[in-house]
Enzyme design. Sequence first.
Site, mmCIF file in Angstrom:
data_model
loop_
_atom_site.group_PDB
_atom_site.id
_atom_site.type_symbol
_atom_site.label_atom_id
_atom_site.label_comp_id
_atom_site.label_asym_id
_atom_site.label_seq_id
_atom_site.Cartn_x
_atom_site.Cartn_y
_atom_site.Cartn_z
ATOM 1 N N ASP A 478 -15.849 -59.877 3.378
ATOM 2 C CA ASP A 478 -14.894 -59.567 2.136
ATOM 3 C C ASP A 478 -14.024 -59.898 2.874
ATOM 4 O O ASP A 478 -13.307 -60.287 4.286
ATOM 5 C CB ASP A 478 -14.625 -58.356 1.761
ATOM 6 C CG ASP A 478 -15.467 -57.931 0.655
ATOM 7 O OD1 ASP A 478 -15.983 -59.065 -0.003
ATOM 8 O OD2 ASP A 478 -15.576 -56.598 -0.046
ATOM 9 N N ASP A 799 -16.811 -53.416 -0.108
ATOM 10 C CA ASP A 799 -15.524 -51.982 -0.736
ATOM 11 C C ASP A 799 -15.766 -51.848 -1.816
ATOM 12 O O ASP A 799 -15.815 -51.030 -2.197
ATOM 13 C CB ASP A 799 -14.074 -52.248 0.306
ATOM 14 C CG ASP A 799 -13.064 -53.227 -0.889
ATOM 15 O OD1 ASP A 799 -14.868 -53.943 -1.536
ATOM 16 O OD2 ASP A 799 -12.317 -53.806 0.037
ATOM 17 N N ASP A 803 -19.722 -54.163 -5.336
ATOM 18 C CA ASP A 803 -20.597 -54.679 -3.745
ATOM 19 C C ASP A 803 -21.930 -54.061 -3.958
ATOM 20 O O ASP A 803 -22.489 -54.252 -3.265
ATOM 21 C CB ASP A 803 -19.966 -54.636 -2.972
ATOM 22 C CG ASP A 803 -18.638 -55.561 -2.806
ATOM 23 O OD1 ASP A 803 -18.130 -56.558 -3.449
ATOM 24 O OD2 ASP A 803 -17.108 -55.795 -2.262
#
Length: 1186
Positions: A478, A799, A803
Amino acid sequence: MGDMTNSAVDFYPKNQRGESNHAGEFGCSLDELRSLMELRGAEGVQKMQDTYGDVNGFCRRLKTSPTEGLAGNPADLENRKQIFGRNFIPPKKPKTFLQLVWEALQDVTLIILELAAIISLGLSFYQPPGERSEMCGSAAGGVEGEGEAEAGWIEGAAILLSVFCVVFVTAFNDWSKEKQFRGLQSRIEQEQKFSVVRGGQVIQIPVSEIVTGDIAQIKYGDLLPADGVLIQGNDLKIDESSLTGESDHVRKSADKDPMLLSGTHVMEGSGKMVVTAVGVNSQTGIIFTLLGAGGEEEEKKDKKGKQKGGKSKRQKGDEENQNKAKKQDGAAAMEMQPLKSAEGGDGDDKEKKKAGSSKKEKSVLQGKLTKLAVQIGKAGLVMSAITVIILVLYFAIDTFVIQKLQWLPECTPVYIQFFVKFFIIGVTVLVVAVPEGLPLAVTISLAYSVKKMMKDNNLVRHLDACETMGNATAICSDKTGTLTTNRMTVVQAYVGEVHHKEVPDPDAIPSKTLDMLVNAISLNSAYTSKILPPEKDIGLPRQVGNKTECGLLGLVLDLKRDYQTVRDQTPEEKLYKVYTFNSERKSMSTVIKMQDGSFRMYSKGASEIVLKKCSNILNTAGEPRGFRPRDRDEMVKKVIEPMACNGLRTICIAFRDFPGSPEPDWDNENIILIDLTCIAVVGIEDPVRPEVPDAIKKCQQAGITVRMVTGDNINTARAIAIKCGIISPGEDFICLEGKDFNRRIRNEKGEIEQERIDKIWPKLRVLARSSPTDKHTLVKGIIDSLHGERRQVVAVTGDGTNDGPALKKADVGFAMGIAGTDVAKEASDIILTDDNFSSIVKAVMWGRNVYDSISKFLQFQLTVNIVAVIVAFTGACITQDSPLKAVQMLWVNLIMDTFASLALATEPPTESLLMRKPYGRNKPLISRTMMKNILGHGIYQLTVIFTLLFAGETIFNIDSGRNAPLHAPPSEHYTIIFNTFVLMQLFNEINARKIHGEKNVFDGIFRNPIFCSIVFGTFAIQIISSIPTNRLKFLKEAGHGTQKDDIPEEELNEDAEEIDHAERELRRGQILWFRGLNRIQTQIRVVKAFRSSLYEGLEKPESKSSIHNFMTHPEFRIDDSQPHIPLIDDTDIEEDAALKQNSSPPSSPNKNNNAIDSGINLTTDTSKSATSSSPGSPLHSLETSL
């Protein structure tokens, strides 16, 4: 579920049961609440209306307020815990140490050893009748010397002792691992906090402190900690698959379906609920109890079930059926306690977890090790079988064919003893072949690494993830919070048609626009997002909640306004409708009712998405003016792209007014979220973490490709990727947006094709504006790809709740400990407690270190195994006895396996681990260099040992230890071999520290104190273990009638001349002591006895054994009125290493022959069947001296 309402009530002590007697105190009992929570949808709403009127009536019954929450006084909270239970599900009892010991004892090798030891022990205490033992041929020679009979038990006892050590070490290891994981779990559970309203204040409390009647605030990403009824919700969607098996998200609202269940996930929206059931009374708790997680409760329940005439059994059956769907998801039981480590606690939990979700394939190392262990085991079994067969055949042919003896019944015990000896030798070969240290090494290495990784901010939830990470070839990361600091600040703004390159002064903005902007930001954000004063005087203000919203609230503060006053005027329950942010909308909108009855909706979101929905924009005077597509394109070029190219995140803030009547159809988003008026576009900076560029460089050196997958604008993403070093100008790479990526990987029918993904992923470095499904598709595509010579091992960071699928699919999933939602943590393997990318690099280092540690141990272990097996096998086949005894082998195995695994598994990682490429899935565990090392060392060690075995007696001028009789004590010769063998292993342990062909094996040796202390400790113990028994007084005295101390000193002196020569020749303990008044007479009798026995010996060619065996047979005992006393104190010969001085007579081939009295040295040549008594022979000298 209705008829099982009682069963969990029974788990509580009487005072905790919510019987009707508590109805006076609270308006509803525990039973009522439980039956209420078993209803769904319309039934639940109906029941609420019939029984309590509405939610407010329900709250009054529970003595709580929907807005203020509980008062929070300790007595009331404690009372609620007593009546309605605590929010805690008792974990399964950990296995006791004894249970673990019992489990360790189940090992097949150990069972074989135990049997061998018990048989050996039994036979050592069994005295065969000896009258006709000469009939048993050579066997008789090797049965029992009386002194040796006492030493016979040592072997069996020693095997048992070593088995005990192995079992104890294994059990202790399991126990400490379990303890560690329980500690880890409780730590995670304590960290698990939840927002509740108490006394009008929103506070965070540990999940276990939540009580019935609490008002809990729930938001996107939460894992619900208890059952409850929704009071007010905004666009709330729940994933109830963990309880019902339904994969579709369930929309919840206060008027249609207000029932919220523990263990379910909030996938969208936010709201407030009143807690109705906690702990074992919540829906998850009930299932947990059925699955037997509440250990003691289940026992109590069983007892009560019997009393109730088996009623609860039926309930349980019904419940099982109803829960079939629930259990399909497997995680049901696991979900409640937020982060159960899969390795934690107990096997049953692991099984449940495994059954539920088909967990990833075996980790790289596990797969390779299992294969190797099976191969070695098979080879060992074959070798040991061959050894036993050869020994038995050799013995049978020698005894029954060459010597032509009959199998006599009285000889059976003697022969059995031989077969047991052969069996023990066979087992020895097997024991040595099986590297039982491997599992120990792996466990120690992983447990040690996991402990150390905690310090490096990696909380490992699945042990094998640690090692898989060392093989990672790709990391999909990310951007926000992982590569950047996740501390958002607004640095540019486009307001009132002016582009401000820094935060404008409040006076520079038209007042109408400013009011609109402040209201839009303050109201259209989660009320849980706040900016708090810094913890230290000098620090930055703390951002709590969603970081992007905090950045916008920071802008309000910078504009000298206060967002809290605006929120106080419009509290959360007055918000008319909220469209929460989700990955499809990429925006959030809040509708409020104005005083005149009309509605106003504020919106914020990704600038290019929200601007497409804008048809007006506020001008310099703060009035709306038309905003055409042409204007929009110009704004994108002049404002948004320059901001994005500086790595800023662009957010557009807009609003729209609606008439009060007719009220719009709020559920039809397509007509609501259009026709907006743009207030401002702001650029939010999220600076790159200072340590990230360096960490990414290390990853690239280590052969790991880093890809950025983000929801941001492609220009922002590319700018950040350049700052981080993920892409550098001039490289051949691709940056794609989610929709382009999808267009490229799908065929005409819209199906994803692996070949198309294979064309893209090797060059893809940045995937922007991506949805969670894109992330999952990319990860799956890379893992399934056959492109290139080896399968990719992919790590993913995430997070958000969305996901979860990608984290589960990846080989290693990293969740963010601070910003991560519970769902993400649940799906992950490792939690980054500091949300920092550089911690991932540490995880790679530790992972590679684990792999290396195990390779080091393997290199060491296999050298030991190969050498020991060959020595035991050839030794047994050539000399009918293994040069390394079972006890010695076990000692080698014990020190080598247990301690070496500890020493080599605790090597700390070094930066050099990151200088080479990953191993990959298909590379063999034993590399060419390792193979070279193993064979080289093996050949060297075998050369040394065989030289010592077949030429040792001449080199050191000692007696040969070969062809010793059955229970012969250890000879000096074999002791030298054993010591040499152990010391070679010890030095090889130092060699094994390097497995990549490095020249300097001592490099960094003192950085690992454990290694140094183990090497020195083993060395010291080895020296002690080789000291002869006669130096260790307390051992010598065990089980002997007469000691030399019993004899008066005068007698000793008297005899000094007689035994002068013997004093020099032998040790004191090996001299024959005679008792009786007439010593000379006795000596003459001995001589006679010797003579007769020697001449008998000439007639019987088969008695080839040493003299002290002649003396122990009854025919040759001195027939006297005195009690029979062994003539030789044999204990001292047992451990006679390094004691013998050079003898003047010819060195006898068997050490055991030198134990004759009066300075007379008798030799029998074992290779010839007769001994002559020529004048120069020792026998002649005996006669003359008498």
